[in-house]
Scaffold this motif. Structure first.
Motif, short mmCIF file in Angstrom:
data_model
loop_
_atom_site.label_atom_id
_atom_site.label_comp_id
_atom_site.label_asym_id
_atom_site.label_seq_id
_atom_site.Cartn_x
_atom_site.Cartn_y
_atom_site.Cartn_z
N ARG A 104 -88.15 50.50 35.98
CA ARG A 104 -88.01 49.17 35.62
C ARG A 104 -86.90 48.60 34.56
NH1 ARG A 104 -92.42 46.12 35.22
NH2 ARG A 104 -92.26 45.75 32.73
N ILE A 105 -86.75 49.82 33.73
CA ILE A 105 -85.67 49.64 32.68
C ILE A 105 -84.22 49.41 33.31
CG2 ILE A 105 -84.33 50.78 30.92
CD1 ILE A 105 -86.95 51.94 29.92
N ALA A 106 -84.04 50.33 34.24
CA ALA A 106 -82.87 50.12 35.18
C ALA A 106 -82.64 48.88 35.84
CB ALA A 106 -82.53 51.39 36.13
N VAL A 107 -83.47 48.27 36.71
CA VAL A 107 -83.49 47.14 37.60
C VAL A 107 -83.50 45.96 36.49
CG1 VAL A 107 -84.67 45.80 39.21
CG2 VAL A 107 -84.36 48.32 39.48
N PHE A 108 -84.40 45.79 35.66
CA PHE A 108 -84.45 44.59 34.83
C PHE A 108 -83.10 44.46 33.96
CE2 PHE A 108 -89.25 44.55 35.35
CZ PHE A 108 -89.19 43.39 36.59
N ARG A 109 -82.57 45.45 33.74
CA ARG A 109 -81.23 45.44 33.14
C ARG A 109 -80.21 44.50 33.36
NH1 ARG A 109 -79.57 48.35 28.59
NH2 ARG A 109 -77.32 48.31 28.05
N ASP A 110 -80.41 44.32 34.78
CA ASP A 110 -79.43 43.55 35.51
C ASP A 110 -79.84 42.01 35.51
OD1 ASP A 110 -77.84 45.68 36.23
OD2 ASP A 110 -78.64 45.82 38.13
N TRP A 111 -78.97 41.07 36.12
CA TRP A 111 -79.43 39.68 36.22
C TRP A 111 -80.54 39.68 37.27
CZ3 TRP A 111 -77.89 35.33 34.05
CH2 TRP A 111 -78.25 34.11 34.70
N PRO A 112 -81.57 38.56 36.82
CA PRO A 112 -81.32 37.75 35.59
C PRO A 112 -82.36 37.87 34.36
CG PRO A 112 -83.20 36.94 37.00
CD PRO A 112 -82.51 38.11 37.92
N TYR A 113 -82.67 39.21 34.38
CA TYR A 113 -83.66 39.69 33.26
C TYR A 113 -82.77 39.98 32.00
CZ TYR A 113 -87.47 38.37 35.83
OH TYR A 113 -88.57 37.57 36.73
N LEU A 114 -81.70 40.95 32.23
CA LEU A 114 -81.00 41.25 31.08
C LEU A 114 -81.68 42.08 30.18
CD1 LEU A 114 -78.55 37.94 31.18
CD2 LEU A 114 -78.17 40.26 32.28
N ALA A 143 -79.27 49.89 45.94
CA ALA A 143 -78.83 50.48 47.19
C ALA A 143 -80.01 50.58 48.40
CB ALA A 143 -78.77 51.98 46.89
N TYR A 144 -81.12 50.20 48.04
CA TYR A 144 -82.36 50.20 49.19
C TYR A 144 -82.86 48.54 49.32
CZ TYR A 144 -82.53 54.84 48.12
OH TYR A 144 -82.08 56.37 48.26
N ARG A 145 -81.98 47.66 48.96
CA ARG A 145 -82.30 46.24 49.14
C ARG A 145 -81.78 46.04 50.62
NH1 ARG A 145 -80.72 44.30 43.12
NH2 ARG A 145 -82.36 45.36 42.06
N ILE A 162 -97.52 49.35 44.55
CA ILE A 162 -96.94 49.87 45.66
C ILE A 162 -95.73 50.54 45.24
CG2 ILE A 162 -96.05 49.37 47.88
CD1 ILE A 162 -98.30 46.97 46.27
N LEU A 163 -95.46 51.87 45.72
CA LEU A 163 -94.05 52.45 45.45
C LEU A 163 -93.29 52.61 46.68
CD1 LEU A 163 -95.43 55.50 43.49
CD2 LEU A 163 -94.34 53.24 42.56
N ALA A 164 -92.01 52.57 46.49
CA ALA A 164 -91.09 52.65 47.56
C ALA A 164 -90.30 53.93 47.41
CB ALA A 164 -90.11 51.75 47.70
N GLU A 165 -90.47 55.03 48.11
CA GLU A 165 -90.00 56.29 47.70
C GLU A 165 -89.01 56.54 48.67
OE1 GLU A 165 -93.58 58.31 45.61
OE2 GLU A 165 -93.79 58.06 47.67
N THR A 166 -87.75 57.64 48.33
CA THR A 166 -87.21 58.25 49.56
C THR A 166 -87.88 59.02 50.17
OG1 THR A 166 -86.28 59.77 47.82
CG2 THR A 166 -85.16 57.60 48.07
#
Length: 195
Positions: free
Chosen positions: A24-34, A107-109, A58-62
């Protein structure tokens, strides 16, 4: 890079909290949440899902088991951050399920995870007897200086899934933006659809 999906409910989430907080910290650091988040706050926040028996994650895992995406949800009335706003929106007989957050490593979008996240949360909501599903999304000015040129508008995706913004309905939340020295309040538009 194929993904596998796993559903956790209530207390089952405990094992995934550290990985989910970091994601959450990594993804929400990007636009638009910053969002300039911290692990302690995130882990504490995620406890509301662990402690709610009607929640779902729901988890998405490698293939190796690395958590690279997640979607959260619970009945809106049970989520302390949004329950008041949804109580004001609900009409008699309406049961609203809050599809809180969806986060996915860039990378998984583009592999369908967004649809899988909504499908699973909506199915869970129906099983609980919810009549509507909803989420909220931060509203940033079009000319915001941190907006990347390649910023993707998710409105068409949400509309294709049957969601629409609720006129005049927004939440206001505070968080620390990347590069800021203090938290500021942001508007979040409420989107909803009948199930």
């Amino acid at each position: 890079m194929s993904l596998r999906f796993r559903t956790l409910r209530g207390a089952e989430l405990a094992e995934a909290i550290p990985a989910l907080a970091a994601l959450r910290i990594a993804v929400f650091r990007d636009w638009p949440y910053l969002y300039d988040g911290d692990v302690v706050y995130e882990a504490h926040y995620l406890e509301c899902y662990r402690d709610c028996p009607q929640s779902v994650v729901i988890l998405a895992e490698t293939a190796e088991g690395e958590v690279v995406g997640a979607a959260t949800g619970m009945p809106a009335r049970d989520h302390a951050d949004v329950s008041e706003a949804y109580d004001a929106l609900a009409k008699p007989g309406m049961e609203i399920f809050y599809c809180a957050e969806s986060v996915l490593h860039p990378a998984y979008r583009g592999q369908g995870a967004g649809h899988r996240f909504f499908d699973a949360r909506e199915a869970h909501a129906r099983a609980l007897g919810a009549t509507h599903a909803s989420f909220c999304a931060v509203t940033r000015p079009v000319d915001h200086p941190a907006r990347p040129a390649e910023a993707r508008d998710l409105h068409p995706f949400w509309r294709k899934r049957g969601y629409a913004p609720v006129d005049g309905a927004e939440l206001r939340m505070r968080w620390l933006d990347v590069g800021a020295s203090e938290e500021t309040e942001k508007p979040l538009q409420i989107w909803m659809r009948a199930l």
